[in-house]
Design an enzyme around this catalytic site. Structure first.
Site, short mmCIF file in Angstrom:
data_model
loop_
_atom_site.label_atom_id
_atom_site.label_comp_id
_atom_site.label_asym_id
_atom_site.label_seq_id
_atom_site.Cartn_x
_atom_site.Cartn_y
_atom_site.Cartn_z
N LYS A 52 0.77 -1.16 -0.10
CA LYS A 52 -0.03 0.01 -0.32
C LYS A 52 0.42 1.02 0.02
O LYS A 52 0.58 2.47 -0.39
CB LYS A 52 -1.03 0.10 1.30
CG LYS A 52 -1.65 -1.19 0.88
CD LYS A 52 -2.94 -1.14 2.55
CE LYS A 52 -3.78 -2.66 1.94
NZ LYS A 52 -4.63 -3.32 3.15
N GLN A 96 -5.31 -2.00 9.10
CA GLN A 96 -4.76 -3.18 8.59
C GLN A 96 -5.43 -3.97 9.54
O GLN A 96 -5.35 -4.59 10.96
CB GLN A 96 -3.02 -3.17 8.46
CG GLN A 96 -3.08 -4.49 8.18
CD GLN A 96 -3.43 -4.44 6.32
OE1 GLN A 96 -3.35 -3.41 5.76
NE2 GLN A 96 -4.33 -5.61 5.96
N ASP A 119 -10.71 2.43 3.20
CA ASP A 119 -11.50 1.02 3.06
C ASP A 119 -12.94 0.80 2.94
O ASP A 119 -13.40 -0.50 2.82
CB ASP A 119 -10.98 0.01 4.52
CG ASP A 119 -10.10 -1.17 4.36
OD1 ASP A 119 -9.21 -1.19 3.33
OD2 ASP A 119 -9.15 -1.13 5.55
#
Ligand code: NDP
Length: 286
Positions: A52, A96, A119
């Site tokens: 990422k 995460q 997300d």
């Protein structure tokens, strides 16, 4: 039969974002900023986070990394999120998953400002996706849509079957297909006649998490087959949910694993970061 090249499609998305970011810097004087938090030392998570960050660098975003020890308390993590929520220079916040067992994932995801929730896991963003009025894309399903679109096939009126009903993949996937006027069937572990349902699909999306789950007899001649699964086969090799070698002979188009959906998820995360930045900063997107 066409093998859909997820790397090429994702590169196209990232290159477009790179151009848009360059313009943003020239015309508006800023670039999007993504904050990435990782708690603990899960090796797979570390690889995802590093990919990422690399994508941010490639496109030209600013990225902030927060690597917290396994012993971090829920309160400490909430305090960091609160700080990032209130930091006007931060456009996107990503925590995460999975988190260590002593931290409640739902509490953490709900604490992220939904305007920075790249997300798209916050209930507000999930609801917006359901309604069809959203700018935070559900990353994996949105990547699948790009892959389907890359085939040039229209979804309107087609039978789309999604195997899997998770909150991250199956459910939002079904919504995106529905918004594009496909007739959608969602299958899961209690589905009766799974084979017959799948064999009637013009578009088949597998998000099960079981190697070799989708066999040739479950696939209609000429169907588009998208394999979201990430598994290891008996030899320890990375593979999807679809018996690729056999199904590819029957499908009209198919994604490989690796090199299909995987690269798309990060590209869509990058798109969300851009969208979050222009939305928050009230920039008119040209
Ligand atoms: P989950 O384990 O949360 O969901 C799996 C789904 O498959 C469930 O809905 C389950 O049904 C269904 N299922 C399990 N067994 C069967 C069966 N025998 N018949 C029919 N349905 C079944 O997984 P995720 O949705 O999070 O992920 C799915 C796969 O996609 C995994 O391999 C994961 O690693 C991968 N993945 C890939 C990403 C990418 O970037 N490419 C991103 C996210 C995930 P039920 O609900 O009834 O239990």
């Amino acid at each position: 039969m066409k093998i859909i090249d997820g790397k090429a499609v994702s590169l196209k998305v990232k290159d477009e974002l790179k151009e848009q970011t360059k313009r943003l810097a020239q015309e508006q004087g800023f670039v999007p900023c993504l904050a990435v938090i990782i708690v603990g030392e899960d090796p797979a998570s570390q690889v995802y986070v590093s990919n990422k960050k690399k994508a941010c660098e490639y496109i030209g975003y600013k990225s902030l990394g927060f690597e917290l020890p396994e012993s971090t308390t829920q309160q400490e993590l909430l305090e960091l999120i609160e700080k990032l929520n209130n930091d006007d220079t931060v456009d996107g916040i990503l925590c995460q998953l999975p988190l260590p067992k002593h931290i409640d994932e739902e509490t953490i995801l709900n604490a992220i400002d939904y305007d920075k929730d790249v997300d798209a896991f916050h209930p507000t963003n999930v609801g917006k996706i359901m309604i069809g009025n959203y700018h935070m894309l559900p990353c994996t399903p949105a990547g699948v849509m790009e892959l389907i679109d890359s085939t040039g096939v229209s979804l309107e009126g087609k039978n789309a079957v999604v195997i899997g009903r998770s909150n991250i993949v199956g459910k939002p996937m079904s919504m995106l297909l529905l918004h594009r006027n496909a007739t959608v069937t969602i299958c899961h572990s209690r589905t009766a006649n799974l084979k017959e349902i799948c064999a009637n699909a013009d578009i088949l999306v597998a998000a099960v998490g079981k190697a070799g789950f989708v066999t040739e007899d479950m696939v209609k001649e000429g169907a588009i087959v998208i394999d979201v699964g990430i598994n290891r086969n008996a030899q320890g090799k990375l593979c999807g949910d679809v018996d690729f070698e056999r199904v590819k002979e029957k499908a009209g188009a198919i994604t490989p694993v690796p090199g299909g959906c995987g690269p798309m998820t990060i590209a869509m995360l990058m798109k969300n970061t851009y969208n979050a930045a222009v939305h928050r900063r009230n920039v008119i997107d040209k």
